[in-house]
Design a protein around this motif. Structure first.
Motif, PDB file in Angstrom:
ATOM      1  N   GLY A 123       0.825  -1.194   0.000  1.00 31.82           N
ATOM      2  CA  GLY A 123       0.000   0.000   0.000  1.00 31.82           C
ATOM      3  C   GLY A 123       0.859   1.243   0.000  1.00 31.82           C
ATOM      4  O   GLY A 123       1.843   1.323   0.741  1.00 31.82           O
ATOM      5  N   VAL A 124       0.499   2.217  -0.820  1.00 30.54           N
ATOM      6  CA  VAL A 124       1.273   3.455  -0.937  1.00 30.54           C
ATOM      7  C   VAL A 124       0.324   4.639  -1.044  1.00 30.54           C
ATOM      8  O   VAL A 124      -0.885   4.485  -1.255  1.00 30.54           O
ATOM      9  N   SER A 125       0.875   5.840  -0.939  1.00 30.53           N
ATOM     10  CA  SER A 125       0.084   7.047  -1.157  1.00 30.53           C
ATOM     11  C   SER A 125      -0.307   7.148  -2.625  1.00 30.53           C
ATOM     12  O   SER A 125       0.315   6.528  -3.499  1.00 30.53           O
ATOM     13  N   VAL A 126      -1.313   7.937  -2.902  1.00 30.67           N
ATOM     14  CA  VAL A 126      -1.736   8.107  -4.293  1.00 30.67           C
ATOM     15  C   VAL A 126      -0.639   8.795  -5.101  1.00 30.67           C
ATOM     16  O   VAL A 126      -0.386   8.431  -6.252  1.00 30.67           O
ATOM     17  N   ALA A 127       0.037   9.766  -4.508  1.00 32.70           N
ATOM     18  CA  ALA A 127       1.111  10.454  -5.220  1.00 32.70           C
ATOM     19  C   ALA A 127       2.219   9.476  -5.605  1.00 32.70           C
ATOM     20  O   ALA A 127       2.728   9.506  -6.738  1.00 32.70           O
ATOM     21  N   GLU A 128       2.578   8.587  -4.683  1.00 31.31           N
ATOM     22  CA  GLU A 128       3.610   7.597  -4.991  1.00 31.31           C
ATOM     23  C   GLU A 128       3.126   6.624  -6.049  1.00 31.31           C
ATOM     24  O   GLU A 128       3.881   6.241  -6.953  1.00 31.31           O
ATOM     25  N   LEU A 129       1.884   6.220  -5.958  1.00 32.53           N
ATOM     26  CA  LEU A 129       1.324   5.295  -6.936  1.00 32.53           C
ATOM     27  C   LEU A 129       1.344   5.891  -8.333  1.00 32.53           C
ATOM     28  O   LEU A 129       1.770   5.237  -9.301  1.00 32.53           O
ATOM     29  N   LEU A 130       0.914   7.130  -8.470  1.00 32.62           N
ATOM     30  CA  LEU A 130       0.859   7.759  -9.785  1.00 32.62           C
ATOM     31  C   LEU A 130       2.256   8.007 -10.340  1.00 32.62           C
ATOM     32  O   LEU A 130       2.495   7.865 -11.544  1.00 32.62           O
ATOM     33  N   ALA A 131       3.207   8.374  -9.470  1.00 30.68           N
ATOM     34  CA  ALA A 131       4.583   8.576  -9.916  1.00 30.68           C
ATOM     35  C   ALA A 131       5.194   7.265 -10.396  1.00 30.68           C
ATOM     36  O   ALA A 131       5.901   7.223 -11.418  1.00 30.68           O
ATOM     37  N   ALA A 132       4.907   6.183  -9.681  1.00 27.43           N
ATOM     38  CA  ALA A 132       5.431   4.880 -10.082  1.00 27.43           C
ATOM     39  C   ALA A 132       4.808   4.426 -11.397  1.00 27.43           C
ATOM     40  O   ALA A 132       5.489   3.845 -12.251  1.00 27.43           O
ATOM     41  N   ARG A 133       3.545   4.703 -11.580  1.00 32.68           N
ATOM     42  CA  ARG A 133       2.887   4.340 -12.834  1.00 32.68           C
ATOM     43  C   ARG A 133       3.491   5.106 -14.002  1.00 32.68           C
ATOM     44  O   ARG A 133       3.701   4.556 -15.081  1.00 32.68           O
TER      45      ARG A 133
END
Length: 253
Positions: free
Chosen positions: A59-69
Motif C-alpha cells: 500500500g502506498v500514497s496516491v502520489a507515490e502510486l501515480l509517480a510509479a505508474r
C-alpha cells in the motif's frame, strides 16, 4: 459520503488507461455509533493490510502510486487513502502501515483542523490537529486536501470553489512545508467546474468515490473498504479488479 454526487456527463473520448486501484478508508478505531459505516477497527485494518502483504502487494500514497505508474514501476502497488483526516489515523493506522512498510494518503480539512466531523450524524469524532498532520507528513506519508469545511462542490459558486479548493491547498501546503499534490471531493460531489478548479489550483490529481473512466486524473475512482471486509473480501476485491482490467484490455499495474 456513501454516494458519489457527480452531476455532469462524462466528456467523450477521454479515457484514462490503466486505471489505478485505490482503496478508501475513513476512521480506524472503535466507534460504538457508526451509522455511515465509516470506521474500521485497528484489528480488522491490520488483517486487511496483512492480506495485501501476503500477496506481495504494498500500500502506498496516491502520489507515490501515480509517480510509479508514470515511471512504469507500479506493479504490486495499491493506493491507500483516508478521508476526513480523523485523529485515529495517526494513532492506529500509522503504526500498522509502518509495520508492513506501507504508506498512505490522508485527505484533511483545512477549516476543521483540530475539530470534529460535525457534518455526520451521531457523536462527533475528533479530527487531526496540526501536530497530528505534521506527524503523518513527517513519517513520509502524503497529506492531501479534502477541502476546507466538507462541502459538496457540484453546483457550488466560484467563491466556494476558491475556498474549498485553492485556499485549502495553500493553508495545508504551508502546514506541511511543501505543495500538496492531491485533492479529494467531499461526498464525492463534483462537476466540470469543480474539476477545473482542482486543475487550476495546481493539484496533480483528485480522488472521487465512484467515477466514470473518462473523467481523468481529476476524478480517480476508489474502492470503499469497511469493517465488514475480511481478508477474504480483500482478496475478492483484488481478483474482481484484475478480472475487469483483463476483460477491458488494460493492465492491473
Amino acid at each position: 459520503m456513501t454516494a458519489a454526487l457527480s452531476h455532469d456527463s462524462a466528456p467523450s473520448g477521454r479515457r484514462l488507461p490503466h486505471l489505478p486501484l485505490i482503496m478508501m478508508y475513513h476512521s480506524i478505531g472503535v466507534r460504538p455509533h457508526d451509522p455511515n459505516d465509516l470506521a474500521v477497527t485497528p484489528e480488522r485494518f491490520e488483517e486487511q493490510m496483512a492480506a495485501l502483504s501476503r500477496r506481495g502487494l504494498r500500500g502506498v500514497s496516491v502520489a507515490e502510486l501515480l509517480a510509479a505508474r508514470a515511471a512504469g514501476s507500479a506493479r504490486g502497488l495499491i493506493g491507500l487513502t483516508f478521508d476526513d483526516g480523523y485523529a485515529d489515523a495517526v494513532e492506529h493506522a500509522l503504526p500498522i502501515l509502518q509495520s508492513f512498510g506501507f504508506s498512505a494518503t490522508s485527505f484533511v480539512l483545512s477549516g476543521r483542523i483540530g475539530g470534529a466531523n460535525e457534518w455526520d450524524e451521531g457523536t462527533p469524532w475528533p479530527l487531526l490537529d496540526e501536530a497530528g498532520i505534521r506527524r503523518w507528513a513527517d513519517a513520509g506519508f502524503e497529506v492531501g486536501s479534502h477541502g476546507a469545511m466538507h462541502v459538496a462542490l457540484a453546483g457550488a459558486d466560484p467563491e466556494v470553489l476558491r475556498t474549498e479548493v485553492a485556499d485549502s491547498r495553500r493553508k495545508l501546503s504551508d502546514l506541511v512545508g511543501k505543495p500538496l499534490s492531491g485533492y479529494c471531493y467531499a461526498y464525492g460531489s463534483m462537476d466540470a467546474a469543480a474539476r477545473s478548479a482542482v486543475a487550476e489550483a495546481g493539484y496533480d490529481y483528485a480522488c472521487a468515490i465512484i467515477s466514470r473512466l473518462s473523467l481523468g486524473p481529476q476524478a480517480l475512482p476508489r474502492i470503499y473498504v469497511g469493517q465488514g471486509h475480511t481478508s477474504k473480501h480483500i482478496v475478492k476485491m483484488l481478483y474482481t479488479y484484475r478480472l475487469h482490467r483483463r476483460i477491458s484490455g488494460r493492465n492491473t499495474d
